[in-house]
Design a protein around this motif. Structure first.
Motif, short mmCIF file in Angstrom:
data_model
loop_
_atom_site.label_atom_id
_atom_site.label_comp_id
_atom_site.label_asym_id
_atom_site.label_seq_id
_atom_site.Cartn_x
_atom_site.Cartn_y
_atom_site.Cartn_z
N MET A 1 0.82 -1.20 0.00
CA MET A 1 0.00 0.00 0.00
C MET A 1 0.85 1.25 0.00
N LYS A 2 1.94 1.23 0.77
CA LYS A 2 2.80 2.40 0.83
C LYS A 2 3.39 2.72 -0.55
N LYS A 3 3.80 1.68 -1.26
CA LYS A 3 4.37 1.86 -2.60
C LYS A 3 3.33 2.49 -3.53
N ALA A 4 2.11 2.02 -3.47
CA ALA A 4 1.04 2.55 -4.31
C ALA A 4 0.80 4.03 -4.02
N LYS A 5 0.78 4.40 -2.76
CA LYS A 5 0.57 5.81 -2.40
C LYS A 5 1.72 6.68 -2.87
N ILE A 6 2.94 6.20 -2.76
CA ILE A 6 4.11 6.97 -3.21
C ILE A 6 4.03 7.18 -4.72
N ILE A 7 3.72 6.13 -5.46
CA ILE A 7 3.62 6.26 -6.92
C ILE A 7 2.48 7.20 -7.28
N PHE A 8 1.33 7.04 -6.63
CA PHE A 8 0.18 7.91 -6.91
C PHE A 8 0.53 9.37 -6.67
N TRP A 9 1.09 9.68 -5.50
CA TRP A 9 1.35 11.08 -5.17
C TRP A 9 2.49 11.66 -6.01
N LEU A 104 2.46 12.88 -24.73
CA LEU A 104 2.28 11.45 -24.52
C LEU A 104 2.98 10.98 -23.25
N ALA A 105 4.15 11.56 -22.97
CA ALA A 105 4.84 11.22 -21.72
C ALA A 105 4.00 11.62 -20.51
N PHE A 106 3.43 12.83 -20.57
CA PHE A 106 2.59 13.26 -19.44
C PHE A 106 1.28 12.49 -19.39
N LEU A 107 0.80 12.02 -20.52
CA LEU A 107 -0.37 11.16 -20.52
C LEU A 107 -0.06 9.85 -19.79
N GLY A 108 1.14 9.34 -19.98
CA GLY A 108 1.56 8.14 -19.26
C GLY A 108 1.63 8.39 -17.76
N ILE A 109 2.14 9.55 -17.36
CA ILE A 109 2.20 9.89 -15.94
C ILE A 109 0.79 10.05 -15.37
N LEU A 110 -0.09 10.68 -16.15
CA LEU A 110 -1.49 10.82 -15.73
C LEU A 110 -2.14 9.44 -15.57
N ALA A 111 -1.84 8.53 -16.48
CA ALA A 111 -2.38 7.17 -16.38
C ALA A 111 -1.87 6.47 -15.12
N LEU A 112 -0.62 6.69 -14.78
CA LEU A 112 -0.08 6.14 -13.52
C LEU A 112 -0.86 6.67 -12.33
N SER A 113 -1.09 7.97 -12.31
CA SER A 113 -1.85 8.59 -11.24
C SER A 113 -3.24 7.96 -11.15
N TYR A 114 -3.89 7.81 -12.28
CA TYR A 114 -5.24 7.24 -12.30
C TYR A 114 -5.23 5.78 -11.83
N PHE A 115 -4.31 5.00 -12.34
CA PHE A 115 -4.25 3.58 -11.98
C PHE A 115 -3.97 3.41 -10.49
N TYR A 116 -3.02 4.18 -9.96
CA TYR A 116 -2.68 4.03 -8.55
C TYR A 116 -3.66 4.72 -7.62
N LYS A 117 -4.47 5.64 -8.14
CA LYS A 117 -5.56 6.21 -7.34
C LYS A 117 -6.51 5.08 -6.97
N ASP A 118 -6.85 4.27 -7.94
CA ASP A 118 -7.75 3.16 -7.69
C ASP A 118 -7.12 2.13 -6.76
N LYS A 119 -5.83 1.89 -6.90
CA LYS A 119 -5.14 0.93 -6.03
C LYS A 119 -5.08 1.42 -4.59
N THR A 120 -4.83 2.71 -4.40
CA THR A 120 -4.76 3.23 -3.03
C THR A 120 -6.14 3.23 -2.37
N GLN A 121 -7.20 3.40 -3.16
CA GLN A 121 -8.54 3.43 -2.59
C GLN A 121 -9.03 2.02 -2.28
N THR A 122 -8.68 1.02 -3.08
CA THR A 122 -9.15 -0.33 -2.82
C THR A 122 -8.40 -0.97 -1.66
N VAL A 123 -7.16 -0.53 -1.41
CA VAL A 123 -6.37 -1.11 -0.33
C VAL A 123 -6.85 -0.57 1.02
N ASN A 124 -7.30 0.69 1.05
CA ASN A 124 -7.70 1.31 2.32
C ASN A 124 -8.83 0.59 2.99
#
Length: 124
Positions: A1-9, A104-124
């Motif tokens: 969970m900690k890794k997911a939050k770090i990547i998300f933020w 496209l690079a920033f779209l990839g970073i935005l996708a990371l944020s989106y993907f890990y947003k869901d991961k941080t919320q499901t883990v909580n």
């Protein structure tokens, strides 16, 4: 969970800096440069201002923890569209590979944020 939050933020802060802080600081501190990027692509001056406001509102929706989930979804998709259309605009107008790849690079970073947003919320 900690890794997911770090990547998300980390991803979210990079997006916030690129999509909100940079346009607003340009508007405040160097307004003469506000329309340079959009004017070169053939867009009218007012488009740069509308785009900056929309990006700031999108970033606020993503970062603010009490934003309703549906609004966050719209914010992510709106920011995604701006990056996709930035790529398309550069591909059609100036054909500069560096300008084309940056959104496209920033779209990839935005996708990371989106993907890990869901991961941080499901883990909580």
């Amino acid at each position: 969970m900690k890794k997911a939050k770090i990547i998300f933020w980390t991803a979210t802060i990079i997006i916030a800096l690129w999509e909100a802080i940079m346009p607003m600081s340009t508007w405040i501190f160097a307004p003469e440069y506000m329309t340079i990027g959009t004017k070169a692509l053939g867009y009218p001056d007012y488009f740069a201002y509308a785009l900056a406001i929309a990006k700031v509102l999108g970033v606020i929706a993503i970062i603010y923890p009490k934003t309703p989930e549906k609004l966050k979804e719209w914010a992510y998709s709106g920011l995604s569209f701006t990056l996709i259309f930035a790529f398309i605009s550069h591909a059609c107008v100036d054909k500069n590979i560096g300008y084309m790849m940056m959104p496209l690079a920033f779209l990839g970073i935005l996708a990371l944020s989106y993907f890990y947003k869901d991961k941080t919320q499901t883990v909580n």
